[in-house]
Design a protein around this motif. Structure first.
Motif, mmCIF file in Angstrom:
data_model
loop_
_atom_site.group_PDB
_atom_site.id
_atom_site.type_symbol
_atom_site.label_atom_id
_atom_site.label_comp_id
_atom_site.label_asym_id
_atom_site.label_seq_id
_atom_site.Cartn_x
_atom_site.Cartn_y
_atom_site.Cartn_z
ATOM 1 N N ARG A 69 0.840 -1.198 0.000
ATOM 2 C CA ARG A 69 0.000 0.000 0.000
ATOM 3 C C ARG A 69 0.872 1.243 0.000
ATOM 4 O O ARG A 69 1.983 1.211 0.532
ATOM 5 C CB ARG A 69 -0.922 -0.002 1.232
ATOM 6 C CG ARG A 69 -1.753 -1.243 1.406
ATOM 7 C CD ARG A 69 -2.698 -1.468 0.216
ATOM 8 N NE ARG A 69 -3.303 -2.801 0.259
ATOM 9 C CZ ARG A 69 -4.463 -3.055 0.846
ATOM 10 N NH1 ARG A 69 -5.110 -2.070 1.452
ATOM 11 N NH2 ARG A 69 -4.965 -4.270 0.828
ATOM 12 N N THR A 71 -2.067 1.303 -2.948
ATOM 13 C CA THR A 71 -2.204 0.475 -4.140
ATOM 14 C C THR A 71 -1.714 1.187 -5.391
ATOM 15 O O THR A 71 -1.291 0.551 -6.352
ATOM 16 C CB THR A 71 -3.668 0.064 -4.338
ATOM 17 O OG1 THR A 71 -4.475 1.248 -4.472
ATOM 18 C CG2 THR A 71 -4.166 -0.742 -3.147
ATOM 19 N N TRP A 72 -1.775 2.531 -5.373
ATOM 20 C CA TRP A 72 -1.379 3.318 -6.538
ATOM 21 C C TRP A 72 0.060 3.834 -6.416
ATOM 22 O O TRP A 72 0.491 4.652 -7.236
ATOM 23 C CB TRP A 72 -2.309 4.525 -6.698
ATOM 24 C CG TRP A 72 -2.628 5.188 -5.378
ATOM 25 C CD1 TRP A 72 -3.739 4.998 -4.619
ATOM 26 C CD2 TRP A 72 -1.800 6.112 -4.657
ATOM 27 N NE1 TRP A 72 -3.685 5.756 -3.467
ATOM 28 C CE2 TRP A 72 -2.503 6.454 -3.463
ATOM 29 C CE3 TRP A 72 -0.562 6.701 -4.880
ATOM 30 C CZ2 TRP A 72 -1.973 7.341 -2.517
ATOM 31 C CZ3 TRP A 72 -0.042 7.575 -3.943
ATOM 32 C CH2 TRP A 72 -0.754 7.882 -2.784
ATOM 33 N N GLY A 73 0.804 3.355 -5.443
ATOM 34 C CA GLY A 73 2.138 3.893 -5.191
ATOM 35 C C GLY A 73 3.072 3.776 -6.386
ATOM 36 O O GLY A 73 3.701 4.753 -6.799
ATOM 37 N N TYR A 74 3.188 2.569 -6.958
ATOM 38 C CA TYR A 74 4.111 2.399 -8.081
ATOM 39 C C TYR A 74 3.620 3.146 -9.311
ATOM 40 O O TYR A 74 4.423 3.657 -10.104
ATOM 41 C CB TYR A 74 4.283 0.916 -8.409
ATOM 42 C CG TYR A 74 5.357 0.686 -9.444
ATOM 43 C CD1 TYR A 74 6.699 0.804 -9.109
ATOM 44 C CD2 TYR A 74 5.025 0.381 -10.764
ATOM 45 C CE1 TYR A 74 7.695 0.607 -10.057
ATOM 46 C CE2 TYR A 74 6.017 0.188 -11.725
ATOM 47 C CZ TYR A 74 7.345 0.304 -11.352
ATOM 48 O OH TYR A 74 8.328 0.131 -12.295
ATOM 49 N N ASN A 373 0.536 -2.052 -5.856
ATOM 50 C CA ASN A 373 1.828 -1.380 -5.703
ATOM 51 C C ASN A 373 2.989 -2.254 -6.157
ATOM 52 O O ASN A 373 3.990 -2.418 -5.462
ATOM 53 C CB ASN A 373 2.041 -0.964 -4.231
ATOM 54 C CG ASN A 373 3.197 -0.001 -4.065
ATOM 55 O OD1 ASN A 373 3.481 0.797 -4.961
ATOM 56 N ND2 ASN A 373 3.885 -0.066 -2.942
#
Length: 389
Positions: A69, A71-74, A373
């Motif tokens: 987390r 979830t959109w980090g990468y 992520n």
């Protein structure tokens, strides 16, 4: 009778004479103004590049502790990496234009310190040009070199970062002098230079804005309408998602999947047919898939939670890592490993469907990984074996 030595012709003498530069914007003030933005772009690229590298190839001590987390980090960090890398191409060209007369300073070296300074600049320029150009070719998935892109790009990133820091230290007095806008008046520079320099910087900003606007839509989908120059469009591809590596490129054919079985090894190994896998409790998650080339798309995935498969094989919840093997014949990511944090996350699925439809062959039919992520190259397609570690 002796002949007198012939003098070189005026044309030859002119060719041998070091070039003279009369443009007033080839100065330290312009170089400093551009360098501020270029340094910021390189810093963002370096930090986000480190994150990407260690998410793809984590050392053993880190593998089980990588965060799933946000979830959109990468998606965010790799989108920034590619966007700032493309912007850095424009900034680097302007920076080199501002300083290139110094390449023709005569004599080329005046002292030991001057020699070391010029060598450090040579390393800096070479590393910077290599990074932005190799990154650009990686986005286009064109590799006209004999070496592996990832380790070389990673190694040269450290060289570039060290060269930038050394350059800042060496040039600190000059940078300090020309850092603020007020330095123009105090240094007695011609007033007309202020307007010319402002025009140059506005043009540079417009070019950076144009490059960003026409490429960032591949990851920042609200701007996908303007995605004109990026090699990927978030809506173009099978089932509404781009495809980097097709089944044909991976050597996977539909005719070979009739006898497909999922093998799960561990303290209690077992095998599942596709029908048996579909009969297990299914979950639906909404996760982005984000590739190292910079594109990313949010999608709905249906499949079996990986932690349920791990538990059935006798794995310890929260403590069991996973090795994932693909059916593809060859490739750097045919076999990948997933740390315990990812394997135990309820959003990590062995996906069977994408956006409400059975996975297409190019998207990994019969089963593929999807985890939050996590780089797209590790969202393994055509999975046929899971090993609980």
């Amino acid at each position: 009778m002796t002949s007198r030595p012939r003098r070189p012709s005026p044309r030859l003498a002119s060719a041998l004479r070091p070039p003279r530069f009369t443009g007033r914007l080839h100065d330290a003030r312009t170089a400093t103004a551009v360098g501020r933005w270029l340094g910021l772009a390189f810093a963002v690229c370096f930090v986000t590049g480190l994150l990407s590298h260690y998410l793809q190839q984590p050392p053993d001590w880190l593998a089980d502790h990588l965060p799933a987390r946000p979830t959109w980090g990468y998606r965010l960090t790799q989108g920034l990496h590619v966007a700032t890398g493309l912007a850095a191409i424009v900034l680097l060209l302007v920076k080199l234009w501002a300083v290139y007369p110094r390449l023709f300073v005569w004599p080329p070296v005046r002292s030991v310190r001057h020699t070391l300074e010029r060598l450090s600049v040579a390393v800096l320029v070479a590393a910077a040009v290599f990074q932005v150009l190799s990154g650009l070719l990686n986005i286009a998935e064109w590799y006209p070199w004999p070496f592996s892109f990832v380790p070389v790009h990673f190694a040269v990133a450290w060289i570039a970062a060290g060269s930038v820091l050394l350059h800042i230290v060496v040039k600190a007095p000059e940078i300090r002098t020309h850092w603020s806008r007020r330095s123009t008046g105090t240094l007695g520079l011609p007033a007309e230079d202020v307007h010319d320099r402002r025009s140059l910087l506005i043009g540079m900003g417009a070019a950076v804005g144009a490059v960003t606007l026409t490429t960032v839509g591949q990851s920042f989908t609200p701007l996908k309408t303007f995605d004109l120059l990026a090699p990927r469009h978030p809506d173009h591809g099978t089932q509404g998602l781009p495809v980097n590596r097709t089944a044909a490129a991976a050597g996977v054919a539909a005719r070979d999947l009739g006898a497909w079985r999922l093998e799960v090894t561990g303290p209690r190994p077992y095998t599942l047919t596709l029908d048996a896998l579909r009969a297990l409790p299914l979950a639906r998650v909404r996760l982005p898939i984000a590739c190292v080339e910079g594109w990313s798309v949010l999608a709905e995935w249906d499949g079996v939670r990986v932690r349920d498969l791990v538990a059935r094989a006798g794995g310890r919840p929260g403590h069991s890592a996973l090795r994932v093997t693909s059916l593809e014949v060859s490739g750097s990511y045919r076999v990948t490993e997933m740390g315990a944090t990812y394997a135990d996350d309820p959003l990590t699925l062995l996906a069977l469907a994408l956006n409400g439809r059975t996975l297409s062959l190019d998207h990994g039919f019969p089963a593929r990984m999807i985890a939050p992520n996590r780089p797209g190259v590790l969202q393994t397609k055509w999975v046929h074996r899971l090993e609980v570690l």
